[in-house]
Scaffold this motif. Structure first.
Motif, short mmCIF file in Angstrom:
data_model
loop_
_atom_site.label_atom_id
_atom_site.label_comp_id
_atom_site.label_asym_id
_atom_site.label_seq_id
_atom_site.Cartn_x
_atom_site.Cartn_y
_atom_site.Cartn_z
N TYR A 279 27.46 122.80 17.20
CA TYR A 279 26.35 123.28 16.38
C TYR A 279 26.74 124.60 15.72
O TYR A 279 26.52 124.79 14.51
CB TYR A 279 25.10 123.45 17.24
CG TYR A 279 23.92 123.99 16.47
CD1 TYR A 279 23.25 123.20 15.55
CD2 TYR A 279 23.50 125.30 16.67
CE1 TYR A 279 22.18 123.70 14.83
CE2 TYR A 279 22.42 125.81 15.97
CZ TYR A 279 21.77 125.00 15.04
OH TYR A 279 20.71 125.51 14.33
N GLY A 280 27.32 125.51 16.48
CA GLY A 280 27.79 126.77 15.91
C GLY A 280 28.89 126.56 14.89
O GLY A 280 28.92 127.22 13.83
N LEU A 281 29.80 125.65 15.16
CA LEU A 281 30.87 125.33 14.20
C LEU A 281 30.30 124.75 12.91
O LEU A 281 30.77 125.09 11.82
CB LEU A 281 31.85 124.36 14.85
CG LEU A 281 33.17 124.14 14.13
CD1 LEU A 281 33.99 125.42 14.11
CD2 LEU A 281 33.94 123.03 14.81
N SER A 282 29.28 123.92 13.01
CA SER A 282 28.63 123.37 11.82
C SER A 282 27.97 124.46 11.00
O SER A 282 28.07 124.47 9.77
CB SER A 282 27.59 122.33 12.21
OG SER A 282 28.18 121.27 12.90
N LEU A 283 27.29 125.39 11.65
CA LEU A 283 26.67 126.50 10.94
C LEU A 283 27.71 127.37 10.24
O LEU A 283 27.50 127.79 9.09
CB LEU A 283 25.84 127.36 11.90
CG LEU A 283 24.52 126.76 12.37
CD1 LEU A 283 23.84 127.71 13.34
CD2 LEU A 283 23.62 126.47 11.19
N MET A 284 28.82 127.64 10.90
CA MET A 284 29.88 128.44 10.27
C MET A 284 30.45 127.72 9.06
O MET A 284 30.74 128.34 8.03
CB MET A 284 30.99 128.75 11.28
CG MET A 284 30.59 129.78 12.29
SD MET A 284 31.82 130.33 13.50
CE MET A 284 33.27 129.47 13.17
N GLY A 285 30.61 126.41 9.12
CA GLY A 285 31.09 125.64 7.97
C GLY A 285 30.12 125.68 6.81
O GLY A 285 30.51 125.81 5.65
N ILE A 286 28.83 125.58 7.11
CA ILE A 286 27.81 125.64 6.05
C ILE A 286 27.81 127.01 5.39
O ILE A 286 27.79 127.12 4.16
CB ILE A 286 26.42 125.29 6.63
CG1 ILE A 286 26.37 123.80 6.99
CG2 ILE A 286 25.31 125.65 5.65
CD1 ILE A 286 25.15 123.41 7.78
N PHE A 287 27.86 128.08 6.19
CA PHE A 287 27.87 129.43 5.63
C PHE A 287 29.14 129.71 4.85
O PHE A 287 29.12 130.40 3.83
CB PHE A 287 27.66 130.48 6.71
CG PHE A 287 26.25 130.51 7.25
CD1 PHE A 287 25.16 130.39 6.40
CD2 PHE A 287 26.02 130.63 8.60
CE1 PHE A 287 23.88 130.41 6.89
CE2 PHE A 287 24.73 130.66 9.10
CZ PHE A 287 23.65 130.55 8.24
N ALA A 288 30.27 129.18 5.29
CA ALA A 288 31.53 129.35 4.55
C ALA A 288 31.45 128.63 3.21
O ALA A 288 31.92 129.13 2.19
CB ALA A 288 32.70 128.82 5.37
N GLY A 289 30.84 127.45 3.18
CA GLY A 289 30.66 126.72 1.92
C GLY A 289 29.75 127.45 0.97
O GLY A 289 30.02 127.55 -0.24
N ILE A 290 28.65 128.01 1.47
CA ILE A 290 27.74 128.80 0.63
C ILE A 290 28.46 130.02 0.07
O ILE A 290 28.32 130.37 -1.10
CB ILE A 290 26.48 129.19 1.42
CG1 ILE A 290 25.63 127.96 1.71
CG2 ILE A 290 25.67 130.24 0.68
CD1 ILE A 290 24.49 128.20 2.68
N SER A 291 29.25 130.68 0.91
CA SER A 291 30.01 131.85 0.46
C SER A 291 31.00 131.49 -0.64
O SER A 291 31.14 132.21 -1.63
CB SER A 291 30.75 132.47 1.65
OG SER A 291 31.59 133.50 1.22
#
Length: 104
Positions: A17-29
């Motif tokens: 779940y944390g890894l998924s959130l980091m991937g989403i935030f990296a994509g937004i960035s």
């Protein structure tokens, strides 16, 4: 009867779940970095060439130049910019030469 998950299943779910959130935030960035318009304006005034010297021993040219530089870099800074590398480049004898640089 309630079925309880073991510790490894809970850790696995939490980690991914944390890894998924980091991937989403990296994509937004990445998307906001590509879509943002970064323009800068600069103006150089009062250019004074103090001297120009052709060093034949080492085969380079030397010059002492004074100038006033005024630049508006406010559009270049946002939450995703850590530093800027700026330079002044001149064309001399069909070559481009960087005569001044600064990390901001």
């Amino acid at each position: 009867m309630v079925h309880m998950h073991n510790v490894t299943a809970r850790l696995n779910a939490t980690f991914f779940y944390g890894l998924s959130l980091m991937g989403i935030f990296a994509g937004i960035s990445a998307v906001t970095g590509v879509l943002s318009e970064r323009t800068a304006t600069a103006e150089i005034n009062n250019i004074q060439v103090q001297y120009v010297y052709n060093n034949t021993r080492f085969k380079w040219d030397e010059s002492d130049i004074k100038f006033d530089l005024e630049a508006d870099l406010s559009n270049s800074f946002d939450w995703n910019v850590k530093l800027l590398f700026i330079w002044v480049e001149v064309e001399y004898s069909e070559n481009f030469v960087i005569i001044w640089d600064k990390i901001i």
